[in-house]
Design an enzyme around this catalytic site. Structure first.
Site, PDB file in Angstrom:
ATOM      1  N   PRO A  81      47.137  33.232  66.703  1.00  8.99           N
ATOM      2  CG  PRO A  81      49.097  32.850  65.761  1.00  8.99           C
ATOM      3  CD  PRO A  81      48.545  34.462  66.553  1.00  8.99           C
ATOM      4  N   GLY A 127      53.765  34.492  67.454  1.00  5.54           N
ATOM      5  CA  GLY A 127      52.290  35.062  66.320  1.00  5.54           C
ATOM      6  C   GLY A 127      51.940  36.460  65.719  1.00  5.54           C
ATOM      7  N   GLY A 187      53.203  35.716  61.107  1.00  2.00           N
ATOM      8  CA  GLY A 187      52.606  34.902  60.468  1.00  2.00           C
ATOM      9  C   GLY A 187      52.448  33.147  61.457  1.00  2.00           C
ATOM     10  CB  ILE A 188      49.430  31.396  60.950  1.00  2.00           C
ATOM     11  CG1 ILE A 188      48.934  32.531  62.237  1.00  2.00           C
ATOM     12  CG2 ILE A 188      49.156  29.818  62.157  1.00  2.00           C
ATOM     13  CD1 ILE A 188      47.565  32.454  61.700  1.00  2.00           C
ATOM     14  NE  ARG A 200      49.761  28.742  89.216  1.00  2.00           N
ATOM     15  CZ  ARG A 200      49.895  30.089  88.484  1.00  2.00           C
ATOM     16  NH1 ARG A 200      49.519  30.061  86.859  1.00  2.00           N
ATOM     17  NH2 ARG A 200      51.376  30.547  87.825  1.00  2.00           N
ATOM     18  CE1 TYR A 240      60.769  28.245  85.221  1.00  4.34           C
ATOM     19  CE2 TYR A 240      60.241  27.550  87.805  1.00  4.34           C
ATOM     20  CZ  TYR A 240      59.407  27.631  86.810  1.00  4.34           C
ATOM     21  OH  TYR A 240      58.351  26.963  85.931  1.00  4.34           O
TER      22      TYR A 240
END
Lengths: 531, 531
Positions: A116, A249, A252-253, A387, A448
């Protein structure tokens, strides 16, 4: 047009200012530029598709190139070198849940693996096809992006899973509402992807993480559909929403997402405060986070990040003036920038601001007003574009993130930074490392960390540098009470570290669930659960 | 001493005031008193235990009587009649996680079923042993009630699972903290029970439900231990806490609970406001709940509950004065009482109060100050004792609860009340029914309905009346977008209705998890998942 080998739209360019280049050169040496591959040269490598034709599936080479990789630094290096490894055999574009079910049935019949695909912004290897004897179909949800229903009494909006940030917000704002979910990837990442990977947005302090926003919806699985009704809360057994959240994923989707929305706030403002030192700053942000002052965001840069941000800001004269002002008030070398936001009605915002200022002042905070806060808000989705600017100046940049309890934040932060900073010492390379706390909870905080290093002389050597750094930091995280991810998910890159926090029995439980929904292991194998 | 056949401590008596009796008699007829069984007569019925002796297990009859039933009305009738059906073969009192593991190993070896037992306050049949060819061991956690660790930086407290409300709060308050979890069963119910059944407390608006408070801990299962580390948040796959929450003893036995605690607030106050009509009241509480005013509780009684509460309050002269005051200001027949609380620092509380008052006034709200709010706070755990007072006056009382989205609250409330009110019409019996909303979310609200009816001439007939009413209301709930439980859990009584909301595939997923943790189906079979 979206970049095929990097972040975002081609027309948006964020360059590294000259002053910023000098700042980095002084710390880790002059940049090392590697040559980029061209799109035609990559398209020429794409092998023939192994799929039999299907009306909903496109198999042309460019589509397959554009859905082969995410946005991790490893993906970046592969795309820049033109060394993709594997491509999906085709990309499906269903427009309805019924078409998703039809594609799954077809995949079972044809013995095809299915990935997915939302916005393709994974930085943990969620959507990369692997070399496989079975054909691989990438199932893109981009044509399922509409606001389907809005219950204005219950503040519930139903969306197609492929709605990206701007699509979600523009459709809601037209009616006076907001979801309030703003991850840095917001321009490209999608509602379904946020749910599947347990995303968190920059204003989670007010709006909550996607776990709090996701009210219900539908999942199409190889074992049938799972429909999750919306309830404001329930004690009726384990919550199946929490099985879909973070399922990446594997189960399921997601074919429909119902989210809790908010009325647009009367007022929103962001402010910057400088704390004289990291210990004071850390105590200040913890105290503020635990005081339940209704703020909408809190972000604290450590001293190196503060210094780096000011250096990369690109306005040396203005920054010099700011530094002079701060120094006069006690925030000199080692100062840390804290940004906070208030979102709500004017009276509540005024009180929140007053209480936050008072509390921060007691830790030596120097208040600078809304200018830097405004700058933060304007540039909040621009960082991923940098980046490209850094790369063209000869530097590789990556980020990683975790979360831990307050009593462990300083310890974990120091260990992560040290592991990265010294990670390339054997090669005599420096790594520039800095960190901020961006999601603050009563119990603890996210961390972070950004790290900048020089590419080696080759792509292969650069990938080796990244792998070494990523492994060092990941081991440091899970061996020191951090979660392997606070907001990016597990994917393929973090899967080896997941058992440390889930435990053997927990991993077996996840595997039992995966087998329940996908007995043949056709959906995204290798992601989340190491097979 | 705790009552063996009813709620709470024997020394606490809440009688039905004379005025209240007349009020009910006028509505559903004079009371019908049934004779109670005596404890010795019940003890005399207890069969010999089928367990081989074990040092941690008590098999004497009174212990077994006292752990055989919860607090549903069906349990109540069984206890009052002395018709228990089945008793556990013994009660174990482990003191450590190692002893729980030892008992589980022993149970596997001896082919014994195991029922985890916290405070025994279930109103949905969670802890009742069933007639079975295998012996049944009830595993009481009451000796595991200590505060084990307090991380004052991260605001995380570790407790034994058997700590009940007063034990949790007294150990925390001694250090300046609170959990803030106050279900009506607080005096007896336990931390482990709250987690296992997804409990919600009266001040969840400030402190969150147990889902938000439960940070991690340990589960002992037949497949081994599951240790869940604490993180402030994580995107590392599906959250295993959410598998433990609501597991109702089916997956394992909770041996340690880590919870997020708060510093004691500077100030706490409760206020009462009367709204002139239900439509105005409903719109007012929704608007207030969605305005994000930082209140700590919100509770809205509908008109019949308001009338009933004032009638049962037992101070007719004072109430008459209050009614006169309210009538002068526009709140007459059909008025609805709304109680709200502020908890926090004084400045925030003052602003919250001001904003709440202003908003409620715009819906015609008449503010009455703190007197009724204070009364609510003082009596917040007394309601369950009133069942005894009503019973002795010849009335049976039960409650049920659900939650639904705002757009459906009025519809569902009307249908539930109608189903109960007319439920005994075939027998010519009236049922007195009233409702309040007590947990308010942006998306919707919980509904808590109380119904009072007359016992039949026999216990069997009374049980039939209850079964009929319970079934009618439960069907009405799940067929009209309500969850089968917002705060009491599933147990045995709600299990038949659970598949409506979880779906076939969802139920199969829960069953797959149960089989993973408990392959031999030894733990609490029949609870949560209909076998």
């Amino acid at each position: 047009m979206r970049r095929w080998n990097g972040w975002g739209d081609e027309t948006t360019v964020v360059e590294l200012p000259a002053h910023g280049g000098a700042f980095l050169a002084a710390r880790i040496g002059p940049g090392q530029v590697l040559a980029d591959a061209s799109l035609p040269s990559v398209i020429a490598q794409v092998p023939a598709s192994r799929l039999v034709p299907h009306a909903l599936i496109v198999t042309d080479a460019e589509h397959r190139v554009r859905h082969a990789r995410g946005q991790s630094l490893a993906d970046w290096l592969a795309m820049r070198e033109g060394n993709f490894g594997a491509f999906p055999d085709g990309v499906a574009y269903p427009e309805t849940a019924a078409q998703i079910r039809q594609l799954l049935a077809w995949a079972a019949e044809q013995d095809v693996l299915v990935i997915p695909y939302g916005g393709g912004t994974s930085v943990a290897g969620h959507i990369n096809p692997q070399a496989s004897s079975k054909p691989v179909l990438t199932l893109s949800l981009e044509r399922m992006s509409r606001l389907l229903e809005l219950d204005e009494q219950s503040l519930i909006a139903s969306f197609g899973p492929g709605a990206n940030g701007p699509q979600v917000e523009s459709q809601l704002r037209a009616r006076g509402y907001t979801l309030g979910h703003f991850p840095q990837s917001w321009e490209l990442s999608t509602l379904g992807g946020w749910v599947a990977s347990r995303s968190s947005g920059q204003q989670s302090l007010r709006y909550g993480r996607i776990e709090q926003l996701f009210a219900g919806g539908s999942l199409e699985t190889f074992a049938g559909p799972l429909q999750i009704p919306t309830f404001p809360a329930s004690s009726a057994g384990p919550d199946l929403r929490e099985v879909v959240l973070g399922s990446e994923g594997r189960f399921g989707i997601i074919s429909e997402v119902k989210v809790r929305v908010s009325k647009l706030a009367e007022q929103e403002k962001f402010y910057a405060v400088f704390l004289p030192s990291w210990p004071q700053a850390l105590q200040a942000i913890r105290t503020l986070g635990q005081a339940r002052v209704p703020l909408s965001m809190l972000r604290l840069s450590n001293a190196i990040e503060t210094e780096t941000q000011l250096a990369l800001a690109g306005h040396p004269e203005q920054i010099a003036l700011l530094e002079k002002y701060l120094a006069l008030r006690g925030a000199r070398i080692g100062k840390c920038m804290l940004t906070f936001g208030v979102t709500g009605n004017r009276a509540q915002n005024a009180l929140s601001l007053k209480q936050a200022k008072k509390l921060l002042k007691s830790f030596g905070g120097v208040f600078t007003g809304t200018l830097l806060g405004k700058k933060w808000a304007e540039g909040r989705f621009r960082f991923p574009y940098l980046r490209e600017g850094l790369w063209q100046a000869g530097y590789a940049v990556d980020t990683l993130e975790t979360a831990t309890d307050w009593s462990n934040v300083d310890n974990l932060l120091n260990k992560i930074e040290a592991s990265l900073r010294g990670g390339l010492a054997a090669e005599g390379e420096q790594v520039h490392v800095f960190t901020h706390l961006s999601h603050v909870y009563g119990e603890g905080s996210s961390l972070y960390t950004t790290y900048v290093f020089r590419p080696a002389g080759s792509y292969a050597g650069t990938l080796e540098r990244w792998k070494k750094l990523k492994q060092l930091a990941s081991e440091t995280i899970v061996n020191n009470r951090g979660t392997i991810s606070h907001q990016h998910g597990v994917g393929r890159d973090h899967a080896p570290y997941l058992p440390v926090e889930k435990g053997e029995l927990g991993m077996a439980a996840l595997r039992a669930l995966a087998r329940h929904f996908d007995p043949e292991v056709r959906l995204n194998p290798g992601v989340l659960i190491h097979e």
